[in-house]
Design a protein around this motif. Structure first.
Motif, PDB file in Angstrom:
ATOM      1  N   PRO A  91      69.998 -12.829  56.775  1.00  0.00           N
ATOM      2  CA  PRO A  91      70.497 -11.506  56.927  1.00  0.00           C
ATOM      3  C   PRO A  91      71.979 -11.307  56.507  1.00  0.00           C
ATOM      4  CG  PRO A  91      70.077 -12.538  59.080  1.00  0.00           C
ATOM      5  CD  PRO A  91      69.681 -13.508  58.091  1.00  0.00           C
ATOM      6  N   GLY A  92      72.796 -12.444  56.481  1.00  0.00           N
ATOM      7  CA  GLY A  92      74.211 -12.634  56.210  1.00  0.00           C
ATOM      8  C   GLY A  92      75.062 -12.408  57.260  1.00  0.00           C
ATOM      9  N   PHE A  93      74.531 -12.721  58.547  1.00  0.00           N
ATOM     10  CA  PHE A  93      75.319 -12.607  59.692  1.00  0.00           C
ATOM     11  C   PHE A  93      74.610 -13.623  60.945  1.00  0.00           C
ATOM     12  CE2 PHE A  93      72.262  -9.103  60.403  1.00  0.00           C
ATOM     13  CZ  PHE A  93      71.778  -9.572  61.476  1.00  0.00           C
ATOM     14  N   LEU A  94      75.614 -14.020  61.690  1.00  0.00           N
ATOM     15  CA  LEU A  94      75.184 -14.904  62.761  1.00  0.00           C
ATOM     16  C   LEU A  94      75.699 -14.368  64.091  1.00  0.00           C
ATOM     17  CD1 LEU A  94      73.726 -17.482  64.195  1.00  0.00           C
ATOM     18  CD2 LEU A  94      75.971 -18.552  63.704  1.00  0.00           C
TER      19      LEU A  94
ATOM     20  N   HIS B 273      82.128 -19.175  53.547  1.00  0.00           N
ATOM     21  CA  HIS B 273      80.721 -18.930  53.083  1.00  0.00           C
ATOM     22  C   HIS B 273      80.138 -17.537  53.056  1.00  0.00           C
ATOM     23  CE1 HIS B 273      80.156 -23.271  52.890  1.00  0.00           C
ATOM     24  NE2 HIS B 273      80.834 -23.325  54.137  1.00  0.00           N
ATOM     25  N   GLY B 274      81.114 -16.760  53.417  1.00  0.00           N
ATOM     26  CA  GLY B 274      80.790 -15.530  53.028  1.00  0.00           C
ATOM     27  C   GLY B 274      79.753 -14.733  53.952  1.00  0.00           C
ATOM     28  N   PHE B 275      79.683 -15.000  55.139  1.00  0.00           N
ATOM     29  CA  PHE B 275      78.926 -14.436  56.023  1.00  0.00           C
ATOM     30  C   PHE B 275      79.370 -13.721  57.078  1.00  0.00           C
ATOM     31  CE2 PHE B 275      78.938 -18.846  57.651  1.00  0.00           C
ATOM     32  CZ  PHE B 275      79.053 -18.756  58.967  1.00  0.00           C
ATOM     33  N   GLN B 276      78.903 -12.926  58.003  1.00  0.00           N
ATOM     34  CA  GLN B 276      79.666 -12.368  59.225  1.00  0.00           C
ATOM     35  C   GLN B 276      79.249 -13.096  60.574  1.00  0.00           C
ATOM     36  OE1 GLN B 276      78.987  -8.243  59.784  1.00  0.00           O
ATOM     37  NE2 GLN B 276      80.667  -7.949  61.119  1.00  0.00           N
ATOM     38  N   TYR B 277      80.275 -13.527  61.118  1.00  0.00           N
ATOM     39  CA  TYR B 277      80.180 -14.224  62.446  1.00  0.00           C
ATOM     40  C   TYR B 277      80.367 -13.142  63.650  1.00  0.00           C
ATOM     41  CZ  TYR B 277      80.107 -17.932  66.397  1.00  0.00           C
ATOM     42  OH  TYR B 277      79.863 -18.469  67.231  1.00  0.00           O
ATOM     43  N   ILE B 278      79.509 -12.925  64.504  1.00  0.00           N
ATOM     44  CA  ILE B 278      79.640 -11.997  65.448  1.00  0.00           C
ATOM     45  C   ILE B 278      79.409 -12.642  66.864  1.00  0.00           C
ATOM     46  CG2 ILE B 278      78.831  -9.822  66.618  1.00  0.00           C
ATOM     47  CD1 ILE B 278      77.723  -9.259  63.860  1.00  0.00           C
ATOM     48  N   VAL B 279      80.479 -12.554  67.890  1.00  0.00           N
ATOM     49  CA  VAL B 279      80.238 -12.956  69.190  1.00  0.00           C
ATOM     50  C   VAL B 279      80.614 -11.844  70.102  1.00  0.00           C
ATOM     51  CG1 VAL B 279      81.401 -14.832  70.723  1.00  0.00           C
ATOM     52  CG2 VAL B 279      81.269 -15.239  68.453  1.00  0.00           C
ATOM     53  N   THR B 280      79.620 -11.711  70.933  1.00  0.00           N
ATOM     54  CA  THR B 280      79.935 -10.805  72.052  1.00  0.00           C
ATOM     55  C   THR B 280      80.247 -11.492  73.273  1.00  0.00           C
ATOM     56  OG1 THR B 280      77.716 -11.072  72.774  1.00  0.00           O
ATOM     57  CG2 THR B 280      77.857  -9.314  71.193  1.00  0.00           C
ATOM     58  N   MET B 281      81.568 -11.248  74.018  1.00  0.00           N
ATOM     59  CA  MET B 281      82.277 -12.002  74.791  1.00  0.00           C
ATOM     60  C   MET B 281      83.004 -10.973  75.815  1.00  0.00           C
ATOM     61  SD  MET B 281      84.497 -15.279  74.502  1.00  0.00           S
ATOM     62  CE  MET B 281      83.036 -16.251  73.840  1.00  0.00           C
ATOM     63  N   ASN B 282      82.907 -10.896  77.068  1.00  0.00           N
ATOM     64  CA  ASN B 282      83.799 -10.346  77.979  1.00  0.00           C
ATOM     65  C   ASN B 282      85.272 -10.836  77.850  1.00  0.00           C
ATOM     66  OD1 ASN B 282      81.558  -8.803  78.840  1.00  0.00           O
ATOM     67  ND2 ASN B 282      81.340 -10.043  80.737  1.00  0.00           N
TER      68      ASN B 282
ATOM     69  N   ALA C 212      86.926 -20.770  66.403  1.00  0.00           N
ATOM     70  CA  ALA C 212      87.826 -20.819  65.138  1.00  0.00           C
ATOM     71  C   ALA C 212      87.240 -21.456  63.941  1.00  0.00           C
ATOM     72  CB  ALA C 212      89.015 -21.735  65.781  1.00  0.00           C
ATOM     73  N   LEU C 213      85.981 -22.485  64.457  1.00  0.00           N
ATOM     74  CA  LEU C 213      85.273 -22.748  63.278  1.00  0.00           C
ATOM     75  C   LEU C 213      84.389 -21.832  62.817  1.00  0.00           C
ATOM     76  CD1 LEU C 213      84.209 -25.396  61.620  1.00  0.00           C
ATOM     77  CD2 LEU C 213      82.789 -25.945  63.638  1.00  0.00           C
ATOM     78  N   GLY C 214      83.565 -21.123  63.689  1.00  0.00           N
ATOM     79  CA  GLY C 214      82.932 -20.075  63.308  1.00  0.00           C
ATOM     80  C   GLY C 214      83.899 -19.066  62.327  1.00  0.00           C
ATOM     81  N   ALA C 215      84.776 -18.635  62.532  1.00  0.00           N
ATOM     82  CA  ALA C 215      85.594 -18.073  61.786  1.00  0.00           C
ATOM     83  C   ALA C 215      85.743 -18.326  60.536  1.00  0.00           C
ATOM     84  CB  ALA C 215      87.046 -17.256  62.475  1.00  0.00           C
ATOM     85  N   ALA C 216      86.253 -19.522  60.469  1.00  0.00           N
ATOM     86  CA  ALA C 216      86.559 -20.364  58.995  1.00  0.00           C
ATOM     87  C   ALA C 216      85.380 -20.410  58.403  1.00  0.00           C
ATOM     88  CB  ALA C 216      87.530 -21.856  59.344  1.00  0.00           C
ATOM     89  N   LEU C 217      84.292 -20.863  58.799  1.00  0.00           N
ATOM     90  CA  LEU C 217      82.831 -21.122  57.948  1.00  0.00           C
ATOM     91  C   LEU C 217      82.456 -19.627  57.391  1.00  0.00           C
ATOM     92  CD1 LEU C 217      81.081 -23.795  60.125  1.00  0.00           C
ATOM     93  CD2 LEU C 217      82.183 -23.894  58.080  1.00  0.00           C
ATOM     94  N   ALA C 218      82.679 -18.507  58.429  1.00  0.00           N
ATOM     95  CA  ALA C 218      82.251 -17.390  57.835  1.00  0.00           C
ATOM     96  C   ALA C 218      82.866 -16.789  56.805  1.00  0.00           C
ATOM     97  CB  ALA C 218      82.386 -16.345  59.006  1.00  0.00           C
ATOM     98  N   LYS C 219      84.219 -17.009  56.510  1.00  0.00           N
ATOM     99  CA  LYS C 219      85.275 -16.660  55.632  1.00  0.00           C
ATOM    100  C   LYS C 219      84.911 -17.439  54.478  1.00  0.00           C
ATOM    101  CE  LYS C 219      90.004 -16.061  54.515  1.00  0.00           C
ATOM    102  NZ  LYS C 219      91.451 -16.160  54.956  1.00  0.00           N
TER     103      LYS C 219
END
Length: 104
Positions: A25-28, A57-66, A48-55
């Protein structure tokens, strides 16, 4: 917390493979539950690693967090605010909720 970070690493590995092969799907998406019982420094490094890998490798990394669960200790040079959407969901008022629904 260790098992949660193993899941994080496994998910990132799969996402990287999918992005390289241009499948999926292009996102995690990770829920805040993944970061419970994880040391705050590790949570910050994972975000930070998720943001770097998303940038990279061209995918969107979404985290839902309070906001009260956001790690205060972050790697140098990484700011959550640079990646956070300006939209904030709240149930503090009667018009708050998600998609017009209130979960009481």
């Amino acid at each position: 917390g260790i098992t949660n970070m193993q899941i994080f690493c496994f998910d990132m590995m799969l996402m990287r493979l999918c992005a390289e092969r241009r499948i999926g799907p292009g996102f995690l998406i990770h829920d805040s539950h993944l970061f419970t019982d994880v040391d705050e420094r590790q949570s910050g490094k994972a975000l930070a690693l998720g943001a770097a890998l998303a940038k990279e490798h061209g995918f969107q990394y979404i985290v839902t967090m309070n906001t009260d669960a956001m790690p205060r200790e972050l790697p140098r040079g990484f700011s959550i605010e640079e990646h956070a959407l300006p939209l904030r969901l709240s149930d503090a008022t009667e018009d708050g909720g998600l998609f017009g629904f209130r979960f009481d």
